[in-house]
Design a protein around this motif. Structure first.
Motif, PDB file in Angstrom:
ATOM      1  N   GLY A   1       0.810  -1.212   0.000  1.00 50.53           N
ATOM      2  CA  GLY A   1       0.000   0.000   0.000  1.00 50.53           C
ATOM      3  C   GLY A   1       0.843   1.263   0.000  1.00 50.53           C
ATOM      4  N   TRP A   2       0.260   2.345  -0.588  1.00 47.87           N
ATOM      5  CA  TRP A   2       1.036   3.586  -0.704  1.00 47.87           C
ATOM      6  C   TRP A   2       0.181   4.845  -0.846  1.00 47.87           C
ATOM      7  N   PHE A   3      -1.096   4.719  -1.242  1.00 45.86           N
ATOM      8  CA  PHE A   3      -1.888   5.898  -1.620  1.00 45.86           C
ATOM      9  C   PHE A   3      -2.589   6.449  -0.384  1.00 45.86           C
ATOM     10  N   GLN A   4      -2.045   7.545   0.178  1.00 46.35           N
ATOM     11  CA  GLN A   4      -2.480   7.993   1.495  1.00 46.35           C
ATOM     12  C   GLN A   4      -3.936   8.422   1.502  1.00 46.35           C
TER      13      GLN A   4
ATOM     14  N   GLU B   1      -5.092   3.220   9.200  1.00 44.05           N
ATOM     15  CA  GLU B   1      -3.865   3.866   9.664  1.00 44.05           C
ATOM     16  C   GLU B   1      -2.811   3.791   8.572  1.00 44.05           C
ATOM     17  N   PHE B   2      -2.285   4.951   8.160  1.00 40.23           N
ATOM     18  CA  PHE B   2      -1.309   4.987   7.069  1.00 40.23           C
ATOM     19  C   PHE B   2       0.049   4.465   7.515  1.00 40.23           C
ATOM     20  N   GLY B   3       0.458   4.803   8.711  1.00 29.69           N
ATOM     21  CA  GLY B   3       1.726   4.320   9.230  1.00 29.69           C
ATOM     22  C   GLY B   3       2.911   4.818   8.425  1.00 29.69           C
ATOM     23  N   THR B   4       3.895   3.971   8.292  1.00 33.96           N
ATOM     24  CA  THR B   4       5.121   4.292   7.559  1.00 33.96           C
ATOM     25  C   THR B   4       5.364   3.197   6.534  1.00 33.96           C
ATOM     26  N   PRO B   5       6.232   3.449   5.548  1.00 33.28           N
ATOM     27  CA  PRO B   5       6.569   2.352   4.627  1.00 33.28           C
ATOM     28  C   PRO B   5       7.037   1.096   5.371  1.00 33.28           C
ATOM     29  N   GLY B   6       7.833   1.291   6.423  1.00 25.58           N
ATOM     30  CA  GLY B   6       8.313   0.146   7.174  1.00 25.58           C
ATOM     31  C   GLY B   6       7.206  -0.619   7.877  1.00 25.58           C
ATOM     32  N   SER B   7       6.257   0.108   8.474  1.00 29.67           N
ATOM     33  CA  SER B   7       5.171  -0.578   9.184  1.00 29.67           C
ATOM     34  C   SER B   7       4.243  -1.290   8.204  1.00 29.67           C
TER      35      SER B   7
END
Length: 266
Positions: free
Chosen positions: A109-112, A121-127
Motif C-alpha cells: 500500500g502507498w496511496f495515502q 492507519e497509514f503508518g510508515t513504509p516500514g510498518s
C-alpha cells in the motif's frame, strides 16, 4: 524454466460507469490477453480526483462470471484494507467463481488518500511492509483451513521493488514478481532476488518476472520488450483507463506475443 510470454491488461476502474467497464473486460478477453487486472484503490489515480470509481474485489466477483479464459486479479490488492484471513476467504471464493483463474496480487500500500478517507492507519513504509510480511503466511494458512479448499494453489503476485524487504517476501511467498523496472534495474534486482531465494532455499526460476508497460507511444512491442525478455521478464501488463478503454495497444502486444511464442516454441 522456459516460460512463454504472457500479456496482461490492467483495466483501471476510473472515469467510467460499470456497464462500460464490464464491456471493456469482455472485449479485453476477446483480444486474447492472458490476464485481466484491476487495482485496489477507492479514488481515481489520474484525471479528475473526484471522478467515477469502483471497488476492487466486488468487481472481481463480477469478472469471474463474465470471463471464461483469462486469469483475473488485482494489480495489486492493498494489504492494509482487509484482515488477511478475510482476504484469503475472498480470494478462495473468487477462485471458485472463476473456475480457478484468480491471481492474488498484493502489496503493502502507498496511496495515502485511500487510508485517510476510509479510516485506515497509514503508518510508515516500514510498518506497512511489516504488516504485509505478517499477512502472507496467514493467508496461506487460512487457505489450508477453508472448506472447500481453493481449486488450485492460488498464484501470489507481489508488486514492488524494495531490495531488502519486498524482494525477501517475493522469495518466500510469490509465484510472480511485478515491478516497474527498466532493464538495468530488472537485472540488478533479479540478482538480489536470486540471493534471497538462495537464503530461503527457493528455486528462483519458479518466480515469474512481470513488468508494467508504460505509455510508450508508437514504440513496437518487440523493440520495447526485447531487452527485458533478455533480462528474464516474461509477463507484460498494459494499463488502460476509462472512460474509453482503448485496447489498440493491447492488440499489438497480443499479436507480438503470438509471434514470439510461435518462433521460440520447442
Amino acid at each position: 524454466m522456459n516460460r512463454p510470454i504472457r500479456i496482461g491488461v490492467q483495466m483501471q476502474p476510473q472515469h467510467a460507469d460499470y456497464k462500460r467497464i464490464r464491456m471493456a473486460v469482455v472485449e479485453a478477453e476477446e483480444t486474447g490477453v492472458d490476464m485481466i487486472f484491476n487495482w485496489d484503490h477507492f479514488f481515481p489515480l489520474s484525471g479528475d480526483a473526484e471522478g467515477l470509481h469502483f471497488e476492487c474485489w466486488t468487481m472481481l466477483g463480477s469478472w469471474a462470471e463474465i470471463t471464461s479464459r483469462a486469469e483475473i486479479g488485482a494489480l495489486v490488492t492493498c494489504n492494509s484494507y482487509r484482515n488477511p484471513d478475510l482476504l484469503a476467504d475472498m480470494a478462495r471464493t473468487v477462485d471458485h467463481m472463476s473456475d480457478g483463474r484468480l491471481i492474488l496480487g498484493i502489496g503493502a500500500g502507498w496511496f495515502q488518500r485511500d487510508y485517510d478517507e476510509y479510516g485506515f492507519e497509514f503508518g510508515t513504509p516500514g510498518s506497512r511492509l511489516a504488516d504485509l510480511a505478517d499477512a502472507l503466511p496467514r493467508i496461506r494458512a487460512r487457505w489450508r483451513k477453508l472448506n472447500p479448499l481453493p481449486t488450485r494453489n492460488i498464484p501470489i503476485l507481489i508488486g514492488g521493488g524494495g531490495e531488502r524487504k519486498t524482494l525477501r517476501m517475493v522469495a518466500e511467498h510469490a509465484d510472480i514478481w511485478h515491478s516497474f523496472s527498466d532493464v538495468n534495474a530488472l537485472v540488478r534486482k533479479s540478482r538480489i532476488l536470486a540471493d534471497h531465494c538462495a537464503d530461503v532455499d527457493r528455486d528462483r526460476t519458479r518466480i515469474e518476472r512481470s513488468v508494467a508497460v508504460p505509455a510508450i507511444g508508437t514504440t513496437a512491442p518487440g523493440e520495447f520488450a526485447a531487452p527485458l525478455v533478455e533480462a528474464g521478464a516474461t509477463m507484460f501488463t498494459l494499463g488502460v483507463s476509462g472512460p474509453d478503454y482503448d485496447l489498440s495497444a493491447v492488440r499489438r502486444w497480443v499479436a507480438w506475443r503470438d509471434q514470439y511464442n510461435a518462433a521460440t516454441a520447442g
